[in-house]
Structures are given as structure tokens and as C-alpha cells.
Enzyme design. Structure first.
Site, PDB file in Angstrom:
ATOM      1  CD  GLU A  17       1.155   0.491  -3.372  1.00 25.68           C
ATOM      2  OE1 GLU A  17       1.956   0.391  -4.306  1.00 25.68           O
ATOM      3  OE2 GLU A  17       1.474   0.289  -2.185  1.00 25.68           O
TER       4      GLU A  17
ATOM      5  CG  ASP B 281       3.652   1.207   0.769  1.00 23.49           C
ATOM      6  OD1 ASP B 281       3.768   1.428  -0.449  1.00 23.49           O
ATOM      7  OD2 ASP B 281       4.232   0.268   1.358  1.00 23.49           O
TER       8      ASP B 281
END
Length: 543
Positions: A276, A212
Site C-alpha cells: 500500500e 501497510d
């Protein structure tokens, strides 16, 4: 022309399991609730994994389920090595892994390495004073002489990226909520601690990680002010939008840390990492973070997640940045996820959504790279309108009503129209259910061969049966106002992918039309004429 070819037996190319994979994202709060508290949980996921396996996907990505105050719904981690009680226990996680593997599913979990919750024990120790063992585990800085924050950096969720802490007499940095303090990942001890958390989950059997916001993991230690962003036609709803984020993120040392993560995963074998990487100018980072087989396996940006329209030019621009060449990483693509409004609601009028959901699924599963299906996308779910009083998303609350509403994409998955909570929970669901979702439940679609669910299963099976779609090079043949045409090819197999993304009928015939037979289509395709929002994938008859 719409007759599907039977399975073609041919020698298959060898590949890592993740290369060309179809990965299904589960948002645990909203997938299935086993105990009636209105919040999805790990036992609920385990009990319903048969649905995911029935799609034919390769893997599941689980959004965070770790202990957390839930200020940002699990992306504010207070303990990296446990399960939050609202989701279950470590034993429940082990049972999920066992069931997933028995069904042939790989299990990928989120890792959040740029920040923690302010409730994490590391931060509690770090903020106590300036001399403790973890004093330098977070980003602390003195005030400017006038008492103002150390730099002009802004938080994604609004306001300065600095909060004053009286105990240390310093500011701490946070790229997101003030309750999400920034880890100092420049510190080797912090890196070692994060690698230890990765090892904890690898030892429990996970097959990989989705990383993330990894480009936020390191900052400029000199705390240099960010420059202003140039004028733009894109609406600016947050102070964050007015800057170029060249100093609070994207530090040149991030790839060195990524190489350490990769070395750890390689020691376990057959594992997968996907990053990401957001931001308006993220292409350089995506390439650096996936380069040369020594960093992450793949990365995805926000090319499609926040796009207001799906255009041939957008697809061409995004995909041509990832040519098939040595040393370049492997791309991943998502049209929807837990952070972005559902694509079918962004890209199609309500009366067109059923057909457009099919068109975009056909396109997604034709792209070169890994593809992510967000829970409910296989059903054609639309974005849910959430009133202010029902909002849970801190970003949407802080920036109401202008910021994109993440809650509308996080609503519970509808399982059965005749059950309370559409089969998601016997209690009151944590977010409202969509008014039109009762007609799209899994039970309603499961036995219908004409349903969106059945169509998704057919397309995943087609992709799995084709080395060209899994591994082949992608060549864009046309990307005009409406027409998108590309082929996917490996030695001995070529798939032609043709899409009319516009509202007017178009005729587009391939060279030597008699050589081609359509194996999947959506909308109207008649004598190589495509109706509005139509498309097909064709294979040469001699293959």
C-alpha cells in the site's frame, strides 16, 4: 447480443498464482462474529470461508488481527507474533489457514512495519532511557532550543508528528496517532526483528503479505522541515494536507529493505507481496518498490479509493502508468477498502447504485493487474451514515465532520435478514448496520441468478477463464467524457471492454462488429448503443 459464450477450451498460459489474481479483503472485526460479543473473529471467518470460495477468487487478504490496544483498530500492533484475544488464538489462525487452503484459497495477511503501538514491549524498553538495547529502535530527537518539536512534520491524524516523552527527555516521532510511535527502520536490528516476524507467519503457512504504509517506514535522519504544499483546489482538513511529505517518508533506502523482505519470501517459494503506497505523488515509489523482480510483486495506490468521480480519463491515466514492459512491476487495483468510503456511494446517486455497482465490478475485473474486492462489494453494499456518538474511527472523531468517515465502510457484513444483527452477530454489533443492508444480505442474494452476488461470481469466472483478462496487455482505445474503451490481448485472444460511464446514451461500435460477441454486460446494450451507466466485454467469435 447479450448471449454469453460457452467456455472455450484452449491451452492456458502459465503464470504465478498471484499474477492477475482476484483477492478478497476481509476486515476481521466486521466479517462474522462467532461468540456473540459483537466483534468479528477468526473462527467466524473460518466458518464463513465457503462464501468467499464461492466467488471464485484466488486469495483472501486479512486486515490486522494481532494484539493491539485498538486505538487504530489493529494497525497499532503491540505484538507481531500473536492473535488478539478478541479475534481468537493462534490455534484459531492455524485452523483458518487449513480451511482456506482446503478451499483453494491463498491467505495474505497485513504487516505493519512503519510503526507499532506504544504498548509494544520494544517501545516500552526504548522509552525507558537513552542507553538501553532498544534505545535507537524508534525515532527519538531532542527539542529545539525553544522546546518546540524537532521539525515541522505533521501527523496524518492531525497535529504535530512529535510527542514529548519526559522519561527520555526527548520527542518521539509518529506519522499517525501519538500511540503509534515510528520505528527506526534505518536500524539493521529493527529490520532483522521485522524479518523475524515475517518468518513467524510464513512458517505458519501464510501465502504472502500486504505491506501497510510502507512508504512511511523511513524518514530523513537530518529531520529536515517539509516544504509547504502549493495551492490546491482539494479541500484541506488536516495540517498534514498543507505540506509536501518529502522528508518524513519516502526515503531512498526503503527499496534496500524491501529487497531483504523479498529475499526472505523467495526462500519460501510461491509467496506474494503487495504494498500500500499512499500520497499524491506516489508513482515513483510504486515503481521503485516493485522494480526488477527483486522487490515487492505488486503495489496499489489511491487512484480510485478517494476519487470523487469515476471518469474515463482517470482510468486511462492510472492504468497507462503501468505498461507491460520488462523490469516494471505489476499493478494492483481497488475501488473500495476499509480506509475509503465505498465506491458505489461516492460515484452514484442512491437510485443508480445497483446498476453502478455492477458496472464498476465489470470494470474492475477487466483491468490489467491484480484486483481487490472489499467485503460487501460483491453485494453492492453502500456506505453507512454513522452518527458522531457511534463513531469509533479516531481520524473521523478528531476531524469531525470534514474528514472522510472510515467507519461507514467498516460496518458488519449482512448475512441473513431474518437473523439478529443480520446474521453477523447474536450480540450488539460494534458498529451500526446499514438501513438498506437487510435487502442485500448474502442469504437473500445467494439463490437469485439476477443478484449482484451472482453477477460477481459470473464475472470472476469469466476473468479466470480468459488469459487475456488475467495476463493480457491493456490498450486504451478511447477515453472521452463518457466513453471508456480498451482491449486486453494475448496471442490468440482479445477481449474488448466498453463502458459508458456517463448519464447519456452513447453509440460505440467496434470495427467489424460481426466479429464480436458480448460475453458479459451491464445496463442497456442494443445494436452497439449503450444506455447510461452501461458496459460490456466482448470476445471475437473466431477465438
Amino acid at each position: 447480443m447479450n448471449q454469453q459464450l460457452a467456455h472455450v477450451d484452449r491451452p492456458r498460459l502459465t503464470r504465478e498464482w498471484w499474477r492477475g489474481a482476484t483477492i478478497y479483503q476481509i476486515y476481521p472485526r466486521s466479517f462474522a462474529d462467532s461468540n456473540g460479543d459483537g466483534i468479528g473473529d477468526l473462527p467466524g471467518i473460518t466458518a464463513r470461508l465457503d462464501h468467499v470460495a464461492s466467488l471464485g477468487v484466488d486469495a483472501v487478504w486479512l486486515s490486522p488481527f494481532f494484539p493491539s490496544p485498538m486505538a487504530d483498530f489493529g494497525y497499532d500492533v503491540s505484538d507481531y507474533c500473536d492473535v488478539d484475544p478478541i479475534f481468537g488464538t493462534l490455534d484459531d489462525f492455524d485452523a483458518l489457514i487449513e480451511r482456506g487452503h482446503a478451499l483453494g484459497l491463498k491467505i495474505i495477511i497485513d504487516q505493519v512495519y512503519s510503526h507499532t503501538s506504544d504498548a509494544h514491549a520494544w517501545f516500552q524498553e526504548s522509552r525507558a532511557d537513552r542507553a538501553n538495547a532498544k534505545a535507537d529502535w524508534y525515532v527519538w530527537a531532542d527539542a529545539k532550543p525553544d522546546g518546540s518539536p524537532p521539525s515541522n512534520w505533521q501527523s496524518v491524524f492531525g497535529g504535530p508528528a512529535w510527542t514529548w516523552d519526559a522519561r527520555r527527555g526527548q520527542y518521539y516521532m509518529h506519522n499517525f496517532l501519538s500511540s503509534q510511535p515510528q520505528l527506526n527502520v534505518h536500524n539493521p536490528d529493527v529490520q532483522d526483528a521485522l524479518l523475524a516476524t515475517a518468518r513467524f507467519w510464513l512458517d505458519r503457512g501464510v501465502d504472502g503479505f500486504r505491506m501497510d504504509a510502507i512508504n512511511f517506514s523511513m524518514h530523513d535522519p537530518a529531520l529536515t522541515d517539509n516544504p509547504p504544499a502549493p495551492p490546491s483546489n482539494t479541500p484541506r482538513t488536516r495540517p498534514f494536507d498543507f505540506q509536501l511529505h518529502v522528508h518524513n517518508q519516502s526515503h531512498a533506502d526503503i527499496p534496500r529493505f524491501i529487497a531483504r523482505i523479498r529475499a526472505l519470501l523467495d526462500s519460501y517459494g510461491n509467496r506474494f507481496t503487495v504494498a500500500e503506497i499512499g500520497g499524491a505523488d506516489n508513482d515513483h515509489e510504486m515503481k521503485a518498490f516493485t522494480a526488477d523482480g527483486r522487490h515487492f510483486d505488486s503495489a496499489y495506490g489511491f487512484d480510485f479509493l478517494y476519487a470523487r468521480q469515476l471518469t474515463p480519463g482517470l482510468v486511462r491515466e492510472a492504468t497507462e502508468r503501468w505498461p507491460d514492459q520488462p523490469g516494471l512491476g505489476w499493478p494492483s487495483w481497488a475501488f473500495s477498502n476499509h480506509d475509503a468510503p465505498r465506491a458505489v456511494s461516492r460515484w452514484a446517486a442512491p437510485e443508480d447504485r445497483d446498476g453502478y455497482a455492477r458496472l464498476t465490478m465489470l470494470l474492475l475485473l477487466s483491468l490489467r493487474g491484480d484486483v481487490f474486492i472489499y467485503q460487501g462489494e460483491e453485494l453492492g453494499l453502500s456506505q453507512v451514515e454513522i452518527g458522531f456518538d457511534d463513531l469509533k474511527d479516531p481520524e473521523a472523531i478528531a476531524n469531525w465532520p470534514l474528514t472522510l468517515n472510515r467507519d461507514g465502510a467498516r460496518t458488519p457484513l449482512p448475512w441473513c435478514a431474518v437473523s439478529p444483527g443480520l446474521g453477523f452477530s447474536s450480540g450488539k454489533p460494534w458498529l451500526p448496520l446499514g438501513d438498506d443492508h437487510a435487502a442485500l444480505t448474502i442469504s437473500a442474494q445467494d439463490g437469485d441468478p439476477e443478484s449482484m452476488l451472482a453477477f460477481t461470481r459470473t464475472l470472476v469466472a469469466l476473468r479466470n477463464d480468459s488469459d487475456a483478462l488475467l495476463l493480457g496487455a491493456m490498450r486504451v482505445i478511447e477515453a472521452s467524457d463518457q466513453m471508456l474503451v480498451f482491449d486486453r490481448s494475448v496471442a490468440g485472444e482479445t477481449m474488448l471492454c466498453v463502458f459508458n460511464l456517463g448519464e447519456k446514451p452513447v453509440r460505440w461500435a467496434p470495427a467489424e462488429p460481426a466479429r464480436w460477441q458480448i460475453v458479459a454486460q451491464v445496463g442497456t446494450v442494443d445494436d452497439w448503443a449503450l444506455g447510461r451507466f452501461s458496459g460490456y466485454v466482448a470476445r471475437t467469435i473466431d477465438q
